[in-house]
Design an enzyme around this catalytic site. Structure first.
Site, PDB file in Angstrom:
ATOM      1  N   CYS A   1       0.876  -1.007  -0.083  1.00 51.37           N
ATOM      2  CA  CYS A   1      -0.213  -0.190   0.131  1.00 51.37           C
ATOM      3  C   CYS A   1       0.868   1.342  -0.096  1.00 51.37           C
ATOM      4  O   CYS A   1       1.771   1.661   0.883  1.00 51.37           O
ATOM      5  CB  CYS A   1      -1.011   0.124   1.079  1.00 51.37           C
ATOM      6  SG  CYS A   1      -1.777   1.455   1.517  1.00 51.37           S
TER       7      CYS A   1
ATOM      8  N   ASN B   1       0.401   4.504   0.131  1.00 51.79           N
ATOM      9  CA  ASN B   1       0.059   5.404   1.029  1.00 51.79           C
ATOM     10  C   ASN B   1       0.258   5.102   2.736  1.00 51.79           C
ATOM     11  O   ASN B   1       0.848   5.755   3.470  1.00 51.79           O
ATOM     12  CB  ASN B   1      -1.357   6.072   0.775  1.00 51.79           C
ATOM     13  CG  ASN B   1      -1.464   7.098  -0.168  1.00 51.79           C
ATOM     14  OD1 ASN B   1      -0.588   7.778  -0.772  1.00 51.79           O
ATOM     15  ND2 ASN B   1      -2.902   7.032  -0.907  1.00 51.79           N
TER      16      ASN B   1
ATOM     17  N   HIS C   1      -3.563  -3.920 -10.460  1.00 46.63           N
ATOM     18  CA  HIS C   1      -4.268  -2.675 -10.737  1.00 46.63           C
ATOM     19  C   HIS C   1      -4.897  -2.684 -12.312  1.00 46.63           C
ATOM     20  O   HIS C   1      -4.260  -3.383 -13.091  1.00 46.63           O
ATOM     21  CB  HIS C   1      -3.556  -1.492 -10.653  1.00 46.63           C
ATOM     22  CG  HIS C   1      -3.098  -1.281  -9.459  1.00 46.63           C
ATOM     23  ND1 HIS C   1      -3.238  -0.428  -8.345  1.00 46.63           N
ATOM     24  CD2 HIS C   1      -1.678  -1.610  -8.842  1.00 46.63           C
ATOM     25  CE1 HIS C   1      -2.688  -0.419  -7.147  1.00 46.63           C
ATOM     26  NE2 HIS C   1      -1.720  -1.261  -7.671  1.00 46.63           N
TER      27      HIS C   1
ATOM     28  N   GLU D   1     -10.843   0.306  -4.445  1.00 44.47           N
ATOM     29  CA  GLU D   1      -9.728  -0.479  -4.071  1.00 44.47           C
ATOM     30  C   GLU D   1     -10.440  -1.808  -3.643  1.00 44.47           C
ATOM     31  O   GLU D   1     -11.364  -2.086  -2.968  1.00 44.47           O
ATOM     32  CB  GLU D   1      -8.886   0.177  -2.897  1.00 44.47           C
ATOM     33  CG  GLU D   1      -8.219   1.307  -3.444  1.00 44.47           C
ATOM     34  CD  GLU D   1      -7.304   1.772  -2.291  1.00 44.47           C
ATOM     35  OE1 GLU D   1      -6.386   1.216  -1.880  1.00 44.47           O
ATOM     36  OE2 GLU D   1      -7.131   2.917  -1.803  1.00 44.47           O
TER      37      GLU D   1
ATOM     38  N   CYS E   1      -5.147   6.308  -3.808  1.00 42.95           N
ATOM     39  CA  CYS E   1      -4.414   5.211  -3.718  1.00 42.95           C
ATOM     40  C   CYS E   1      -2.920   5.541  -4.348  1.00 42.95           C
ATOM     41  O   CYS E   1      -2.792   5.954  -5.614  1.00 42.95           O
ATOM     42  CB  CYS E   1      -5.153   4.109  -4.668  1.00 42.95           C
ATOM     43  SG  CYS E   1      -4.479   2.670  -4.904  1.00 42.95           S
TER      44      CYS E   1
ATOM     45  N   GLY F   1      -2.128   2.966  -6.826  1.00 45.13           N
ATOM     46  CA  GLY F   1      -2.839   3.178  -7.979  1.00 45.13           C
ATOM     47  C   GLY F   1      -2.207   4.464  -8.638  1.00 45.13           C
ATOM     48  O   GLY F   1      -2.218   4.348 -10.169  1.00 45.13           O
TER      49      GLY F   1
END
Length: 222
Positions: free
Chosen positions: A14, A16, A93, A142, A151, A154
């Site tokens: 992830c 973030n 993704h 997500e 995201c 992303g």
């Protein structure tokens, strides 16, 4: 670092979340400004700059184009057929370029695409509109969560797919896909491990999407 989605499923990485963990570790552990964070997708290098303003940067590695937009593959969702690019940043993704975001039912279309049988473990879904040579707007759905406001991984996937659309000739081994004084993106070669991959020196959507200057976006299949 382990990442759990709202539905209890576990994500590989992830972007973030990594930056949040980087700040947490720096503030509470007394470690230096550069360190590694282990994830299910591999170790990620993190660097903090206390500023002000405070900045946390993580090395997302080189995004892998699993399926190119120009392959013409499409999936049906919410009564529409969507062309998509498939990108891996350590997690999956699907990137869909559109001309208009206002009519998209993100909950319905994003949810159906995210759970499509083509994606064995599900996927994050991003609808992206190019606003100009240095900007885009995106909606994120997500996997295991639903619609979200942002995201990090992303954003990397969208940028990689945008570059791939505007540069159809595959780069030679070692040649950059796109570069600026602050950014270098290299293709993933073979099955090199994360530790052996070339690295992004900086994530900058503005710099990445400068590659779109003067390039019309293809319309999604309908």
């Amino acid at each position: 670092m382990r990442i759990f989605n709202a539905d209890g499923s576990e994500a590989e990485t992830c972007g973030n979340g990594l930056r949040c963990v980087a700040r947490y570790v720096w503030e509470r552990s007394g470690t230096g400004r550069s360190f590694a964070i282990a994830t299910a997708a591999g170790a990620v290098a993190a660097t903090v700059d206390p500023g002000p303003p405070f900045r946390a940067r993580v090395d997302m590695g080189v995004p892998q184009i699993v399926r190119r937009w120009d392959d013409g593959k499409a999936l049906a969702a919410a009564g529409t057929t969507w062309r998509y690019a498939e990108v891996s940043t350590g997690n999956p993704h699907a990137v869909v370029f559109v001309d208009d975001l206002t009519g998209i039912d993100l909950e319905r279309a994003g949810g159906q695409l995210s759970r499509d049988a083509h994606f064995r473990s599900g996927t994050n879904v991003h609808f992206a509109r190019v606003d100009g040579p240095s900007a885009l707007t995106a909606l994120h759905y997500e996997r295991g969560v639903g619609p979200t406001m942002a995201c990090g991984s992303g954003a990397v996937a969208i940028a990689a797919a945008a570059i791939d659309v505007t540069d159809p000739e595959p780069p030679a081994p070692g040649d950059p896909i796109y570069s600026t004084p602050n950014l270098l993106v290299l293709p993933h070669i073979g099955s090199a491990t994360r530790s052996a991959r070339a690295r992004m020196t900086e994530l900058s959507v503005e710099n990445l999407l400068a590659a779109l200057a003067g390039q019309p976006m293809p319309h999604p299949a309908r």
